[in-house]
Design a protein around this motif. Structure first.
Motif, PDB file in Angstrom:
ATOM      1  N   ASN A  23      31.834 -63.799  21.661  1.00 51.12           N
ATOM      2  CA  ASN A  23      31.467 -62.389  21.469  1.00 51.12           C
ATOM      3  C   ASN A  23      31.853 -61.877  20.088  1.00 51.12           C
ATOM      4  OD1 ASN A  23      30.356 -62.282  24.034  1.00 51.12           O
ATOM      5  ND2 ASN A  23      32.239 -61.520  24.973  1.00 51.12           N
ATOM      6  N   LYS A  24      33.040 -62.224  19.630  1.00 54.00           N
ATOM      7  CA  LYS A  24      33.491 -61.776  18.305  1.00 54.00           C
ATOM      8  C   LYS A  24      32.624 -62.381  17.201  1.00 54.00           C
ATOM      9  CE  LYS A  24      36.945 -59.044  19.020  1.00 54.00           C
ATOM     10  NZ  LYS A  24      36.764 -57.628  18.714  1.00 54.00           N
ATOM     11  N   LEU A  25      32.280 -63.667  17.365  1.00 55.02           N
ATOM     12  CA  LEU A  25      31.415 -64.311  16.376  1.00 55.02           C
ATOM     13  C   LEU A  25      30.033 -63.665  16.365  1.00 55.02           C
ATOM     14  CD1 LEU A  25      32.432 -68.015  17.050  1.00 55.02           C
ATOM     15  CD2 LEU A  25      32.877 -66.729  14.945  1.00 55.02           C
ATOM     16  N   SER A  26      29.543 -63.338  17.539  1.00 56.57           N
ATOM     17  CA  SER A  26      28.235 -62.708  17.665  1.00 56.57           C
ATOM     18  C   SER A  26      28.197 -61.363  16.925  1.00 56.57           C
ATOM     19  CB  SER A  26      27.895 -62.508  19.137  1.00 56.57           C
ATOM     20  OG  SER A  26      26.666 -61.862  19.274  1.00 56.57           O
ATOM     21  N   GLU A  27      29.303 -60.658  16.934  1.00 50.94           N
ATOM     22  CA  GLU A  27      29.380 -59.361  16.255  1.00 50.94           C
ATOM     23  C   GLU A  27      29.160 -59.480  14.749  1.00 50.94           C
ATOM     24  OE1 GLU A  27      33.076 -57.472  17.303  1.00 50.94           O
ATOM     25  OE2 GLU A  27      32.599 -57.492  19.447  1.00 50.94           O
ATOM     26  N   VAL A  28      29.407 -60.659  14.197  1.00 50.64           N
ATOM     27  CA  VAL A  28      29.219 -60.843  12.752  1.00 50.64           C
ATOM     28  C   VAL A  28      28.039 -61.774  12.458  1.00 50.64           C
ATOM     29  CG1 VAL A  28      31.622 -60.323  12.193  1.00 50.64           C
ATOM     30  CG2 VAL A  28      30.923 -62.712  12.575  1.00 50.64           C
ATOM     31  N   GLY A  29      27.170 -61.965  13.450  1.00 55.49           N
ATOM     32  CA  GLY A  29      25.949 -62.728  13.230  1.00 55.49           C
ATOM     33  C   GLY A  29      26.070 -64.232  13.377  1.00 55.49           C
ATOM     34  N   ILE A  30      27.130 -64.696  14.019  1.00 51.06           N
ATOM     35  CA  ILE A  30      27.326 -66.134  14.207  1.00 51.06           C
ATOM     36  C   ILE A  30      27.143 -66.457  15.681  1.00 51.06           C
ATOM     37  CG2 ILE A  30      28.939 -68.072  14.003  1.00 51.06           C
ATOM     38  CD1 ILE A  30      30.321 -66.464  11.737  1.00 51.06           C
ATOM     39  N   SER A  31      26.306 -67.447  15.955  1.00 48.38           N
ATOM     40  CA  SER A  31      26.094 -67.851  17.345  1.00 48.38           C
ATOM     41  C   SER A  31      26.422 -69.334  17.505  1.00 48.38           C
ATOM     42  CB  SER A  31      24.651 -67.566  17.781  1.00 48.38           C
ATOM     43  OG  SER A  31      23.742 -68.252  16.958  1.00 48.38           O
ATOM     44  N   ILE A  32      26.655 -69.725  18.754  1.00 43.53           N
ATOM     45  CA  ILE A  32      26.993 -71.107  19.074  1.00 43.53           C
ATOM     46  C   ILE A  32      25.774 -71.741  19.738  1.00 43.53           C
ATOM     47  CG2 ILE A  32      28.566 -72.636  20.319  1.00 43.53           C
ATOM     48  CD1 ILE A  32      30.542 -70.183  20.395  1.00 43.53           C
ATOM     49  N   ALA A  33      25.237 -72.774  19.111  1.00 42.51           N
ATOM     50  CA  ALA A  33      24.074 -73.474  19.660  1.00 42.51           C
ATOM     51  C   ALA A  33      24.517 -74.398  20.803  1.00 42.51           C
ATOM     52  CB  ALA A  33      23.389 -74.283  18.556  1.00 42.51           C
ATOM     53  N   LYS A  34      23.550 -74.896  21.561  1.00 41.07           N
ATOM     54  CA  LYS A  34      23.857 -75.784  22.689  1.00 41.07           C
ATOM     55  C   LYS A  34      24.586 -77.045  22.255  1.00 41.07           C
ATOM     56  CE  LYS A  34      20.158 -74.241  25.716  1.00 41.07           C
ATOM     57  NZ  LYS A  34      20.834 -73.622  26.807  1.00 41.07           N
ATOM     58  N   ASP A  35      24.372 -77.486  21.017  1.00 39.06           N
ATOM     59  CA  ASP A  35      25.047 -78.686  20.511  1.00 39.06           C
ATOM     60  C   ASP A  35      26.400 -78.352  19.870  1.00 39.06           C
ATOM     61  OD1 ASP A  35      24.248 -77.436  18.186  1.00 39.06           O
ATOM     62  OD2 ASP A  35      23.076 -79.124  17.431  1.00 39.06           O
ATOM     63  N   ASN A  36      26.892 -77.130  20.110  1.00 38.86           N
ATOM     64  CA  ASN A  36      28.185 -76.630  19.619  1.00 38.86           C
ATOM     65  C   ASN A  36      28.222 -76.395  18.113  1.00 38.86           C
ATOM     66  OD1 ASN A  36      29.548 -76.366  22.101  1.00 38.86           O
ATOM     67  ND2 ASN A  36      29.909 -78.568  22.141  1.00 38.86           N
ATOM     68  N   LYS A  37      27.083 -76.395  17.464  1.00 41.15           N
ATOM     69  CA  LYS A  37      27.039 -76.052  16.046  1.00 41.15           C
ATOM     70  C   LYS A  37      26.958 -74.540  15.921  1.00 41.15           C
ATOM     71  CE  LYS A  37      24.910 -80.282  14.410  1.00 41.15           C
ATOM     72  NZ  LYS A  37      23.750 -80.892  13.747  1.00 41.15           N
ATOM     73  N   LEU A  38      27.607 -74.030  14.892  1.00 42.15           N
ATOM     74  CA  LEU A  38      27.559 -72.594  14.625  1.00 42.15           C
ATOM     75  C   LEU A  38      26.354 -72.308  13.736  1.00 42.15           C
ATOM     76  CD1 LEU A  38      31.333 -71.877  13.889  1.00 42.15           C
ATOM     77  CD2 LEU A  38      30.110 -71.664  16.055  1.00 42.15           C
ATOM     78  N   THR A  39      25.611 -71.267  14.074  1.00 40.10           N
ATOM     79  CA  THR A  39      24.482 -70.845  13.255  1.00 40.10           C
ATOM     80  C   THR A  39      24.727 -69.410  12.813  1.00 40.10           C
ATOM     81  OG1 THR A  39      23.219 -70.167  15.203  1.00 40.10           O
ATOM     82  CG2 THR A  39      22.843 -72.394  14.397  1.00 40.10           C
ATOM     83  N   VAL A  40      24.241 -69.093  11.639  1.00 40.31           N
ATOM     84  CA  VAL A  40      24.488 -67.771  11.055  1.00 40.31           C
ATOM     85  C   VAL A  40      23.172 -67.054  10.809  1.00 40.31           C
ATOM     86  CG1 VAL A  40      25.507 -66.524   9.107  1.00 40.31           C
ATOM     87  CG2 VAL A  40      26.568 -68.640   9.918  1.00 40.31           C
ATOM     88  N   SER A  41      23.116 -65.807  11.273  1.00 33.29           N
ATOM     89  CA  SER A  41      22.015 -64.920  10.927  1.00 33.29           C
ATOM     90  C   SER A  41      22.456 -64.207   9.652  1.00 33.29           C
ATOM     91  CB  SER A  41      21.771 -63.904  12.041  1.00 33.29           C
ATOM     92  OG  SER A  41      21.018 -62.817  11.554  1.00 33.29           O
ATOM     93  N   GLU A  42      21.817 -64.548   8.540  1.00 25.22           N
ATOM     94  CA  GLU A  42      22.214 -63.963   7.263  1.00 25.22           C
ATOM     95  C   GLU A  42      22.166 -62.437   7.297  1.00 25.22           C
ATOM     96  OE1 GLU A  42      21.031 -64.165   2.523  1.00 25.22           O
ATOM     97  OE2 GLU A  42      20.108 -65.568   3.918  1.00 25.22           O
ATOM     98  N   LYS A  43      21.123 -61.898   7.913  1.00 31.95           N
ATOM     99  CA  LYS A  43      20.958 -60.443   7.996  1.00 31.95           C
ATOM    100  C   LYS A  43      22.133 -59.804   8.749  1.00 31.95           C
ATOM    101  CE  LYS A  43      18.054 -57.063  10.266  1.00 31.95           C
ATOM    102  NZ  LYS A  43      17.753 -57.021  11.672  1.00 31.95           N
TER     103      LYS A  43
END
Length: 109
Positions: A23-43
């Motif tokens: 949840n905290k990561l999501s607040e700053v545009g970072i999500s966790i993919a199914k393969d446990n890699k972190l992805t970033v929404s630049e916007k």
């Protein structure tokens, strides 16, 4: 006896810790993919509050610091298990050089 289960457990502990910050990561545009890699929404990342970023990435108890410690531990466990494996010969038998040397010296006495 070596068991890569120790490495898997250390890695699972690390991924569980990351999931706890979802949840905290999501607040700053970072999500966790199914393969446990972190992805970033630049916007979303650029639009995030500075205080949220600091909580995640600044300080000894931040997400980044804890993740770094967990990653270091995974590496240390992997290195330790790799060193244990060095004690096995090509036939898969435990080859304790110290014990072999001791037996050799005993036979000379």
């Amino acid at each position: 006896d070596s068991d890569n289960g120790k490495v898997i457990k250390a890695f699972d502990d690390m991924t569980d810790m990351v999931a706890g910050y979802k949840n905290k990561l999501s607040e700053v545009g970072i999500s966790i993919a199914k393969d446990n890699k972190l992805t970033v929404s630049e916007k979303d990342f650029k639009a995030a509050e500075v205080t949220d970023m600091k909580l995640l990435f600044n300080g000894k108890t931040s997400f980044a610091a804890v993740l770094s410690t967990k990653a270091d531990y995974v590496g240390a466990v992997a290195d330790s298990e790799a060193n244990v494996m060095k004690n096995y010969n090509s036939a898969g038998n435990y080859d304790n050089m110290a014990s072999s040397m001791g037996n050799l010296l005993d036979s000379l006495i």
